[in-house]
Write a protein that holds these residues in place. Structure first.
Motif, PDB file in Angstrom:
ATOM      1  N   PHE A  54       0.840  -1.195   0.000  1.00  0.00           N
ATOM      2  CA  PHE A  54       0.000   0.000   0.000  1.00  0.00           C
ATOM      3  C   PHE A  54       0.878   1.248   0.000  1.00  0.00           C
ATOM      4  O   PHE A  54       0.668   2.170  -0.793  1.00  0.00           O
ATOM      5  N   TYR A  55       1.873   1.266   0.873  1.00  0.00           N
ATOM      6  CA  TYR A  55       2.756   2.423   0.982  1.00  0.00           C
ATOM      7  C   TYR A  55       3.532   2.634  -0.320  1.00  0.00           C
ATOM      8  O   TYR A  55       3.688   3.760  -0.802  1.00  0.00           O
ATOM      9  N   PRO A  62      -1.917   3.840   5.377  1.00  0.00           N
ATOM     10  CA  PRO A  62      -3.379   3.940   5.362  1.00  0.00           C
ATOM     11  C   PRO A  62      -3.975   4.147   6.745  1.00  0.00           C
ATOM     12  O   PRO A  62      -3.492   3.605   7.733  1.00  0.00           O
ATOM     13  N   ALA A  63      -5.032   4.928   6.797  1.00  0.00           N
ATOM     14  CA  ALA A  63      -5.858   5.006   8.000  1.00  0.00           C
ATOM     15  C   ALA A  63      -6.689   3.727   8.053  1.00  0.00           C
ATOM     16  O   ALA A  63      -6.682   2.919   7.117  1.00  0.00           O
ATOM     17  N   MET A  64      -7.423   3.530   9.111  1.00  0.00           N
ATOM     18  CA  MET A  64      -8.151   2.278   9.323  1.00  0.00           C
ATOM     19  C   MET A  64      -9.108   1.939   8.184  1.00  0.00           C
ATOM     20  O   MET A  64      -9.102   0.823   7.691  1.00  0.00           O
ATOM     21  N   ARG A  65      -9.920   2.882   7.769  1.00  0.00           N
ATOM     22  CA  ARG A  65     -10.909   2.591   6.724  1.00  0.00           C
ATOM     23  C   ARG A  65     -10.217   2.147   5.428  1.00  0.00           C
ATOM     24  O   ARG A  65     -10.629   1.181   4.785  1.00  0.00           O
ATOM     25  N   ALA A  66      -9.156   2.850   5.037  1.00  0.00           N
ATOM     26  CA  ALA A  66      -8.423   2.485   3.820  1.00  0.00           C
ATOM     27  C   ALA A  66      -7.739   1.132   3.982  1.00  0.00           C
ATOM     28  O   ALA A  66      -7.693   0.334   3.035  1.00  0.00           O
ATOM     29  N   LEU A  67      -7.226   0.855   5.172  1.00  0.00           N
ATOM     30  CA  LEU A  67      -6.579  -0.433   5.430  1.00  0.00           C
ATOM     31  C   LEU A  67      -7.581  -1.581   5.295  1.00  0.00           C
ATOM     32  O   LEU A  67      -7.295  -2.601   4.672  1.00  0.00           O
ATOM     33  N   VAL A  68      -8.757  -1.417   5.852  1.00  0.00           N
ATOM     34  CA  VAL A  68      -9.794  -2.448   5.768  1.00  0.00           C
ATOM     35  C   VAL A  68     -10.178  -2.684   4.305  1.00  0.00           C
ATOM     36  O   VAL A  68     -10.239  -3.834   3.845  1.00  0.00           O
ATOM     37  N   LYS A  69     -10.412  -1.611   3.565  1.00  0.00           N
ATOM     38  CA  LYS A  69     -10.817  -1.738   2.165  1.00  0.00           C
ATOM     39  C   LYS A  69      -9.719  -2.387   1.327  1.00  0.00           C
ATOM     40  O   LYS A  69      -9.985  -3.257   0.495  1.00  0.00           O
ATOM     41  N   TYR A  70      -8.470  -1.987   1.537  1.00  0.00           N
ATOM     42  CA  TYR A  70      -7.342  -2.541   0.786  1.00  0.00           C
ATOM     43  C   TYR A  70      -7.155  -4.021   1.132  1.00  0.00           C
ATOM     44  O   TYR A  70      -6.907  -4.840   0.253  1.00  0.00           O
TER      45      TYR A  70
END
Length: 110
Positions: A54-55, A62-70
């Motif tokens: 991701f990075y 990523p923040a939490m929401r982006a981490l979950v989606k990714y």
């Protein structure tokens, strides 16, 4: 703050994140995880690798929401849930996993 690995000091910022992201190694990750009272399993390493991808792709942690989606996109619905990530990296998966992965603190995490 510093981590010491085989006589080599690795600088950490005041929150325990790597100052120089290029100093990250699996050994560094293991020590950072130990500081969070986490014993790394293959499931942890899967998320750490995912965060590094991701990075690499977006140049941010990523923040939490982006981490979950990714995570859901890359690993499927079963692992793409905040409860799953929370079980691996309590109490704040985005912050703790980013730290262990050698990435900067996510900008919108307190």
């Amino acid at each position: 703050m510093h981590l010491s690995i085989e006589g080599h000091n690795i600088a950490l910022d005041k929150d325990g994140y790597l100052v120089n992201l290029n100093e990250w190694t699996p050994e560094v990750a293991t020590l950072l995880a130990e500081q969070e009272s986490i014993a790394l399993t293959p499931e942890h390493w899967e998320i750490i690798s995912l965060l590094q991808s991701f990075y690499s792709e977006f140049q941010i942690s990523p923040a939490m929401r982006a981490l979950v989606k990714y995570t859901e996109k890359q690993l499927g619905a079963e692992k793409g849930k905040s409860i799953y990530l929370l079980s691996l990296f309590p109490p704040s998966p985005a912050k703790i996993a980013s730290k262990i992965a050698g990435l900067p603190r996510p900008t919108n995490c307190l």
